[in-house]
Design an enzyme around this catalytic site. Structure first.
Site, mmCIF file in Angstrom:
data_model
loop_
_atom_site.group_PDB
_atom_site.id
_atom_site.type_symbol
_atom_site.label_atom_id
_atom_site.label_comp_id
_atom_site.label_asym_id
_atom_site.label_seq_id
_atom_site.Cartn_x
_atom_site.Cartn_y
_atom_site.Cartn_z
ATOM 1 N N ASP A 53 -37.706 10.171 -13.974
ATOM 2 C CA ASP A 53 -37.505 10.647 -15.353
ATOM 3 C C ASP A 53 -37.799 9.598 -16.425
ATOM 4 O OD1 ASP A 53 -35.408 8.995 -14.827
ATOM 5 O OD2 ASP A 53 -33.883 10.269 -15.740
ATOM 6 N N GLU A 54 -38.512 8.541 -16.059
ATOM 7 C CA GLU A 54 -38.824 7.480 -17.023
ATOM 8 C C GLU A 54 -40.281 7.074 -16.898
ATOM 9 O OE1 GLU A 54 -35.153 4.379 -17.457
ATOM 10 O OE2 GLU A 54 -36.451 4.268 -15.729
ATOM 11 N N ASP A 109 -38.188 8.659 -21.871
ATOM 12 C CA ASP A 109 -37.065 8.891 -20.965
ATOM 13 C C ASP A 109 -36.562 10.324 -21.148
ATOM 14 O OD1 ASP A 109 -34.296 6.868 -19.955
ATOM 15 O OD2 ASP A 109 -34.366 9.050 -19.978
#
Length: 421
Positions: free
Chosen positions: A113-114, A16
DNA sequence: TCTGGGGTCCTAGGACCC
DNA sequence: TCTGGGGTCCTAGGACCC
């Protein structure tokens, strides 16, 4: 402490990116955003935006993602607000994913973003290195190669990795060992468990349940009665750290959509239809970019009082052209406006029931039968794509292409002639 | 305080077919 | 004439996530 069959346990990591939008905004503009002590990323051209991401010091003031920007500035008047650097974020996301792919057999981008990594079966490859050590190595490599600070969570299932990464933030690693899932879950408030939102929380509280511990003794049968079989079982498993979902490299895309909130509410149909054209083109462009076609078109309308309505239509044959999407969307918008005529705050167009490939579909049986999309439509859209490719995204203006009939009128839809496609 | 934009998944009801 | 049950597809709406 080793489970009976240690090869059975999966090894899942969640990578993350730390305050991703803030991080990228600072790096894109080192002298501006980069130096702002209190940085908030978000807002929108409409001036009706929300916080996309707030840097840690700003959160001390109570500012959170999703909060209206006006409220955020009330809580933290000295904050610097910059817009989301979308293109830079997309670029960075691709870079991070590329590095992760070098280190993990299966990488799934869960959002910009993960990234979930399934490291099952890599024990030999990494010579027995612990999952935690692997996670640290991944973290360092992403930082070295892309300049992006990430945190990593780990466990035997996605759910546990997801909760674990919160412990690692910012810039750290937290791995929950096999067999510790249920105990780990009990350390969390119900509201922290992904998938348990405000509504479910309310329903549980109405039954006197506020914590994982209070929910654990409830039979699965009761949960099924309360929330239905699927959700009941899901919840029962969830609070025990059971999560059957898998990490998939390329999950199939289900829908494509584009929507806009207007700076001020719009009343005129003519203006709405112009926006509908733009949105249809946007959706069509992405659809063709992905090499897909769609059978269902959906129009979404948010009225000034925030009432959100939608109307959709599934066609017998899939579409790919801006023109056909727009014509269908225009019909649907008409229906929505006929049902309730209020100033519009937001308008959106989406497509679903996606199928692969424009392919080299044989022509014309459908066209002769008066299908919704003609060869001319498809040719026109391909030409548009080609012009954009050569001269940039703004090379083609919607009005002339989509409205060959010339000037639109400002009259009520009811007085317009019937469409005869 | 006044609420973005991109998605996924689930539910419930109706139509239709067997 | 009344009464079934199951399956699939479609539509509208809602919850939830980042």
């Amino acid at each position: 402490m080793t489970p009976p069959d240690s090869t059975a346990a999966r090894r899942i990591l969640l990578v993350d990116c730390d305050v991703f939008f803030v991080q990228v905004a600072r790096q894109e503009d080192p002298d501006g955003a980069g130096r702002a002590p209190l940085l908030v990323v978000g807002g929108s051209p409409s001036g009706r935006g929300v916080v996309t991401s707030a840097d840690y010091p700003v959160r001390e003031f109570g500012v959170r993602s999703g909060m209206p920007m006006a409220r955020a500035l009330e809580l933290c008047p000295r904050a610097t607000v910059v817009p989301v650097p979308r293109e830079a974020c997309r670029r960075r996301s691709r870079q991070v994913r590329a590095v992760l792919r070098e280190m993990a057999p299966v990488v799934q981008a869960a959002s910009i973003d993960e990234f979930y990594l399934d490291m099952t079966g890599t024990q030999r490859l990494y010579r027995g290195e612990s999952l935690e050590d692997t996670a640290h190595r991944i973290r360092r490599r992403v930082l070295d190669r892309t300049g992006t600070s990430v945190s990593v969570g780990g466990g035997t299932v996605r759910l546990v990795a997801k909760l674990a990464v919160e412990r690692g933030k910012p810039g750290g690693v937290h791995v929950v060992p096999p067999g510790r899932e249920a105990a780990f879950l009990r350390e969390h408030a119900l509201a922290r468990i992904p998938g348990i939102g405000p509504s479910l929380l309310d329903q549980l509280e109405a039954k006197g349940i506020r914590t994982v511990d209070e929910l654990l003794p409830v039979d699965q049968e009761w949960l099924r009665r309360w929330f239905g079989p699927t959700r009941g079982r899901w919840l029962w498993e969830r609070i025990r750290g059971i999560d059957p979902s898998t990490v998939e490299a390329e999950p199939e895309r289900k829908s494509i959509s584009s929507e806009r909130t207007f700076p001020t509410d719009i009343e005129a149909d003519r203006t709405l239809r112009r926006h509908l054209q733009r949105l249809s083109m946007e959706v069509g462009r992405v659809l063709r970019e992905k090499g897909m076609r769609a059978r269902t078109v959906t129009v979404k309308l948010r009225d000034s009082d925030f009432t959100t309505r939608q109307s959709s239509r599934t066609l017998p044959e899939p579409l790919q052209s801006d023109q056909a999407i727009y014509r269908t969307a225009d019909d649907l918008l008409g229906d929505l406006r006929d049902r309730r005529r209020a100033p519009a705050r937001l308008l959106g167009v989406g497509v679903s029931s996606l199928e692969d490939g424009p392919g080299a579909r044989q022509l014309s049986l459908l066209d002769e039968a008066g299908g919704p999309e003609t060869d001319r439509d498809r040719t026109l859209s391909r030409t548009t794509d080609e012009l954009r490719r050569r001269f940039g995204p703004d090379a083609v203006l919607p009005a002339r292409i989509m409205e060959p009939g010339g000037d639109d009128d400002d009259q009520d839809r009811t007085s317009e002639p019937e469409d005869t496609p």
